[in-house]
Design an enzyme around this catalytic site. Structure first.
Site, PDB file in Angstrom:
ATOM      1  N   ASP A 325     -32.235  21.849 -23.426  1.00  0.00           N
ATOM      2  CA  ASP A 325     -30.785  21.996 -22.834  1.00  0.00           C
ATOM      3  C   ASP A 325     -30.471  20.447 -21.843  1.00  0.00           C
ATOM      4  OD1 ASP A 325     -30.346  24.364 -23.785  1.00  0.00           O
ATOM      5  OD2 ASP A 325     -31.169  25.480 -22.071  1.00  0.00           O
ATOM      6  N   ARG A 400     -22.885  22.290 -20.516  1.00  0.00           N
ATOM      7  CA  ARG A 400     -23.936  21.181 -20.345  1.00  0.00           C
ATOM      8  C   ARG A 400     -23.209  19.643 -20.749  1.00  0.00           C
ATOM      9  NH1 ARG A 400     -27.914  23.849 -18.217  1.00  0.00           N
ATOM     10  NH2 ARG A 400     -28.232  25.761 -19.134  1.00  0.00           N
TER      11      ARG A 400
END
Ligand code: S3P
Length: 454
Positions: A325, A400
């Site tokens: 991530d 993100r």
């Protein structure tokens, strides 16, 4: 699920960032605490649960399945129903933006003999579910939907599943976890074999709740993870450590904004999650783990980062699961380095909340940073501190991507704008406020500058 109107925001070059702060609880552990609590007998009390949209959707789902998750003071309490003991919900379960919530829940529902419709937002409805559904179907799950393996889907499990032995075709903790959760509802042993270690929170927490989960090397460099079916799980008190994937943005900001010195307290440093920090150190960053300790069965530390001039590095593909991530924010940090940063083995980035490989490359290019995508490899050409900025980044409903490029804008020559910040609430609603508290500067089209209270 419909979305609020987009909220664009611009990050401005900021003076040095300073402070000591905490970030909210880990998202992966928060989802699991709610789900495992629902499958246990008695009460599970969760301290530090991440109160972000993704996790709150999981809380609503377990509640709809008859295992109420309720906040009492600072603690979330789940009243469990035991393995196989959940009830048919009155309507569809809406997971919003969350792949983790959806896929882990599929494993849980595989052991329940009633139909449930699963729905999500536009991003989630584009994400592949076959990776989870295929093995679950061999265990006994029935699946019905009009868009192949994409949501909306109706799943129907059965009380007694067939145990399987399954070699993960992709390095995914979500797939591993869904199968292990289904394995709780199978007679005998269910085994998942993984070639590359992925986050192991499911294994750790299932053991903590009383399941028998054994992980052993298979001699070929792979790991066999076996769960024994039909355990009695007991409700537990769970303490959720701070999320290293959220802390990554604050640490990245400290590393790229000259003169900064930032410490984030009590962050999870499980080795299956710390690839980003390891890579920063290889780039020459001054990042240290201080006061290392164990909390709630997981290793944690206070992470301190100070500004440093960085050099480009080659990130080994084997590290990808431990920082999956964090590639967008790493790519943004790499833009400030001297020399190229080469990131290999990024195939899984294409099936996240957006195609993160494409979104990251486009965002870099929009801000004057050269990069090359070749297959699953991204190479970022470092700008030797002077990142031009001045562009607008398309976030594609991806939290993100928004946070990575806002972070980059704090040290770029010209401001960096992201087209939408609404999705940040899915994982890290406090992001802007905490950044503002360190001294980060943002401006919105209305002219307001979100500070510590934003
Ligand atoms: C997660 C696993 C990872 C990660 C996601 C959370 C989990 O996904 O990207 O944010 O909690 O198991 P994959 O397992 O699909 O790689």
């Amino acid at each position: 699920m419909s979305h609020a109107p987009p909220k664009p925001l611009t990050a401005l070059k900021s003076a040095s960032l300073h402070g000591r702060l905490s970030v909210p609880g880990d998202k992966s552990i928060s989802h699991r605490a709610l789900l495992f609590g629902a499958l246990s007998l008695g009460k599970t009390r969760i301290e530090g649960l991440l109160e972000a949209e993704d996790v709150l959707n999981t809380a609503k789902s377990v509640t709809a399945l008859g295992a109420p998750a309720v906040k009492k003071g600072d603690i979330w309490e789940v009243t469990g129903r035991g393995v196989g003991g959940l009830n048919k919900p009155d309507g569809p379960l809406d997971f919003g933006n969350s792949g983790t919530g959806t896929r882990l829940m599929m494993g849980v529902l595989a052991g329940h003999d009633f139909p449930v419709e699963l729905v999500g937002d536009a991003s989630l409805s584009r994400r592949p579910m076959a990776r989870v559904l295929d093995p679950l179907k061999t265990m006994g799950l029935e699946v019905d939907g009009e868009n192949g393996d994409r949501l909306p889907l109706t799943v129907r499990g059965m009380c007694e599943l067939v145990p399987i032995e399954y070699v993960l075709p992709v390095p995914s903790a979500q797939v591993k976890s869904a199968i292990l959760l289904a394995g709780l509802h199978a007679e005998g042993e269910t085994t998942v074999i993984e070639a590359e270690p992925t986050r192991d929170h499911t294994e750790r927490m299932l053991r903590f709740f009383g399941a028998e989960v054994i992980a052993t090397p298979d001699g070929d460099g792979r790991t066999r993870i076996t769960v024994k079916g039909n355990p009695v799980l007991q409700g537990r008190d769970v303490k959720v450590p701070a999320d290293p994937s959220s802390a990554a943005f604050l640490i990245a900001a400290a590393v790229i904004v000259p003169g900064s010195d930032v410490t984030v307290d009590g962050v999870l440093i499980n080795p299956t999650r710390t690839g980003f920090y390891e890579t920063l150190r290889e780039m020459g960053a001054d990042v240290t783990f201080e006061n290392e300790r164990e909390e709630g069965g997981e290793p944690v530390a206070d992470i301190r980062a100070r500004y440093c001039v960085l050099k480009g590095v080659s990130v080994p593909p084997a590290r990808a699961p431990a920082m999956i991530d964090e590639y967008p924010v790493l790519a943004c940090v790499a833009a400030f380095a001297t020399g190229d940063t080469v990131m290999r083995g990024l195939a899984e980035l294409r099936v996240k909340e957006s195609d993160r490989l494409a979104a990251t490359a486009a965002g870099l290019e929009a801000n004057g940073v050269s990069c090359v995508t070749e297959g699953d490899t991204l190479t970022v050409k470092g700008c030797n501190v002077a990142v031009p900025g001045g562009g607008t980044v398309e976030t594609h409903l991806d939290h993100r991507i928004a946070m990575a490029f806002l972070t980059m804008g704090l040290a770029s020559e010209k401001p960096v704008t992201v087209d939408d910040t609404a999705m940040i609430a899915t994982s890290f609603p406090e992001f802007l406020g905490l950044m503002g508290g360190l001294g980060a500067r943002f401006s919105s089209p209305e002219g307001a500058v979100p500070g510590a209270d934003a």
